[in-house]
Structure formats: structure tokens, C-alpha cells
Design an enzyme around this catalytic site. Structure first.
Site, PDB file in Angstrom:
ATOM      1  N   ARG A  54      -4.952  -0.155   5.479  1.00  0.00           N
ATOM      2  CA  ARG A  54      -3.606  -0.274   6.044  1.00  0.00           C
ATOM      3  C   ARG A  54      -2.584  -0.340   4.913  1.00  0.00           C
ATOM      4  NH1 ARG A  54      -5.131  -5.108  10.342  1.00  0.00           N
ATOM      5  NH2 ARG A  54      -6.637  -3.899  11.592  1.00  0.00           N
ATOM      6  N   ASP A  56       1.033  -0.451   3.082  1.00  0.00           N
ATOM      7  CA  ASP A  56       2.294  -1.108   3.412  1.00  0.00           C
ATOM      8  C   ASP A  56       3.422  -0.092   3.564  1.00  0.00           C
ATOM      9  OD1 ASP A  56       1.073  -3.594   3.164  1.00  0.00           O
ATOM     10  OD2 ASP A  56       1.595  -3.775   1.040  1.00  0.00           O
ATOM     11  N   TYR A 114      -6.676   3.796  -6.164  1.00  0.00           N
ATOM     12  CA  TYR A 114      -5.227   3.765  -6.120  1.00  0.00           C
ATOM     13  C   TYR A 114      -4.650   4.182  -7.470  1.00  0.00           C
ATOM     14  CZ  TYR A 114      -5.012   1.142  -1.693  1.00  0.00           C
ATOM     15  OH  TYR A 114      -5.109   0.751  -0.390  1.00  0.00           O
ATOM     16  N   ARG A 201      -0.141  -4.361  -5.730  1.00  0.00           N
ATOM     17  CA  ARG A 201       1.237  -4.636  -6.123  1.00  0.00           C
ATOM     18  C   ARG A 201       1.353  -5.984  -6.836  1.00  0.00           C
ATOM     19  NH1 ARG A 201       4.615  -3.927  -0.815  1.00  0.00           N
ATOM     20  NH2 ARG A 201       6.243  -4.685  -2.228  1.00  0.00           N
TER      21      ARG A 201
END
Length: 250
Positions: A54, A56, A114, A201
Site C-alpha cells: 500500500r 502512500d 524501492y 521515508r
């Protein structure tokens, strides 16, 4: 029958991945809701999709994996063309194929990859795809050394949005590498078995604080040891891209 596909999307156009309803009504336009609407139109039947993760609001993807169930045969080429035509160039799906009925895009993933991009000079054309730090000097060597402290298995409870649902917060990171693309662009490559809500993050924000001299090297270990006190930076979402999700057979 179960099908799966890869998709990429412009995260800034959506309120995150997960569909959000309020009092039975859709509250925001999300990647999940947009895909479900497009597939339901293309296949002329209600469709629910499950993604590998999921993302953001504002986070982009190039290799999100999605599965869905459909009671019947479908034409992969025609379906891909239809869905891509209905999503207004904000989402693109590819590699649509039949898969095992017990395949799960989320739970069968073996590795997630990522990328996070940082610009160390003012930019205009690429601001939607990276963290523009202006003319702020960053010690990239220190950030690179600090990033290695994340490798291995750790409890990342202090590098995510707080949670108390009883689920494990242990994650294993296999790679956290800094690539210098040019004099003013660098990219982190981050691979792990799983990631918590806003974990990437939070990690990049900590490296940023070390790189600008706000905190010393070793801060990551201090946070893991629950001895850190002070404010911390959260990296903005637009620099983050879900590049790929790996499976044993896909």
C-alpha cells in the site's frame, strides 16, 4: 480464476493505493479504486484487486504487482488495452496473465525494491520525482556509511508510523546502496523482504539529518537502541518509487 499483472502509476495523482470509504461512499480517488473501476468496465463484472503493498499518497510505482479474481476467460491483450485507455495515462498495466488460484500478490512476495531520489541543487522539471534539497550541502559519504547500518534484520518499530496491532515489525534489508547519478542527483536503492508504513521515508529522512550534520553518524544504531531523543525528518513522498516486487515464479 485468478489473474495477475504489473502496473506503474503516477503517485501524485492519487490519494495513495488503498481504497478508502466513508459511510459506504468512496472518499478519495486511489490507485486501487481506479483500477477496480477500469477492470469492472473492461470485464463487465465487479472486480476487486489486491496489491503487493500500500503505497502512500504521492509515492510512485513502476513494478507494483496486483492480483484479482474473474469468473471466466479473458483476452489479456484486449483487457490491458482497455484498462490503460480508461486510466487517463495515470496508470499503466502490463504482463497480465493467468496464475495459480492461491497466488497472493501481497503475501507471496519474496523481495520488494524501492528507489529514492534526492536532488542537491534547485530543479524545476523533475521536482515531482525526487526530493529537491536546494543548495543544501549533504555529506553523501556519511549518508552512504550510515545507510549500511540498516542492513540485516531489525525491529523497525521506530522507523514507521506507530502501530499497536500486535503484528511483527521485524524486517530484513538486503541492500541499502547510494548511487551518484551526477553531481546533483543521487539515488538510494533499497531492497528488503517487507516494509512498514512509511518506513523508507523515515530511513531516508534519518540519513538526510546525518548528511546535513544535524545528527552524528551512528544515529541509526541509537534509534534502534531506543536511546535517541530529538526531532527527526520524514522524507517527502514524491522521491519514492516502488521499483519492483519479486516472486518465485513471476
Amino acid at each position: 480464476m485468478r489473474y495477475r499483472f504489473r502496473c506503474e502509476y503516477l503517485g501524485s495523482a492519487f490519494y495513495g493505493w488503498q481504497e478508502q470509504n466513508e459511510a459506504g461512499k468512496r472518499k478519495f480517488v486511489t490507485v486501487q479504486s481506479t483500477l477496480e473501476d477500469a477492470l469492472s468496465i473492461a470485464l463487465r463484472a465487479p472486480v476487486r484487486v489486491t496489491g503487493s503493498g500500500r503505497t502512500d499518497t504521492g509515492v510512485h510505482a513502476r513494478g507494483q504487482c496486483v492480483h484479482f479474481d474473474y469468473d471466466g476467460e479473458l483476452d489479456p491483450v484486449k483487457t490491458v488495452r482497455s484498462v490503460n485507455g480508461l486510466t487517463k495515462r495515470l496508470i499503466r498495466i502490463r504482463d497480465l496473465q493467468r496464475c495459480a488460484d492461491d497466488f497472493n500478490a501481497r503475501y507471496d512476495a519474496t523481495l520488494r525494491y524501492y528507489q529514492y531520489t534526492i536532488y542537491t541543487r534547485p530543479v524545476a522539471l523533475m521536482r515531482e520525482f525526487g526530493w529537491e534539497c536546494g543548495s543544501l550541502h549533504l555529506d553523501l559519504d556519511a549518508m552512504e556509511r550510515e545507510a549500511k547500518r540498516f542492513l540485516g534484520e531489525h525491529d523497525f518499530i521506530d522507523f514507521c508510523i506507530p502501530r499497536n496491532d500486535g503484528k511483527s515489525t521485524l524486517c530484513t534489508l538486503y541492500e541499502f546502496r547510494l548511487q551518484r547519478i551526477n553531481e546533483w542527483t543521487c539515488m538510494f536503492h533499497i531492497k528488503g523482504n517487507r516494509f512498514l508504513h512509511r518506513q523508507v521515508r523515515a530511513m531516508v529522512g534519518t540519513l538526510f539529518d546525518v548528511g546535513r550534520g544535524r545528527y552524528p553518524e551512528g544515529t541509526v544504531d541509537t534509534i534502534f537502541a531506543k536511546k535517541f531523543k530529538g526531532e527527526r525528518t520524514w522524507a517527502p513522498p514524491q522521491g519514492l518509487v516502488l521499483q519492483n516486487v519479486e516472486y518465485k515464479d513471476y
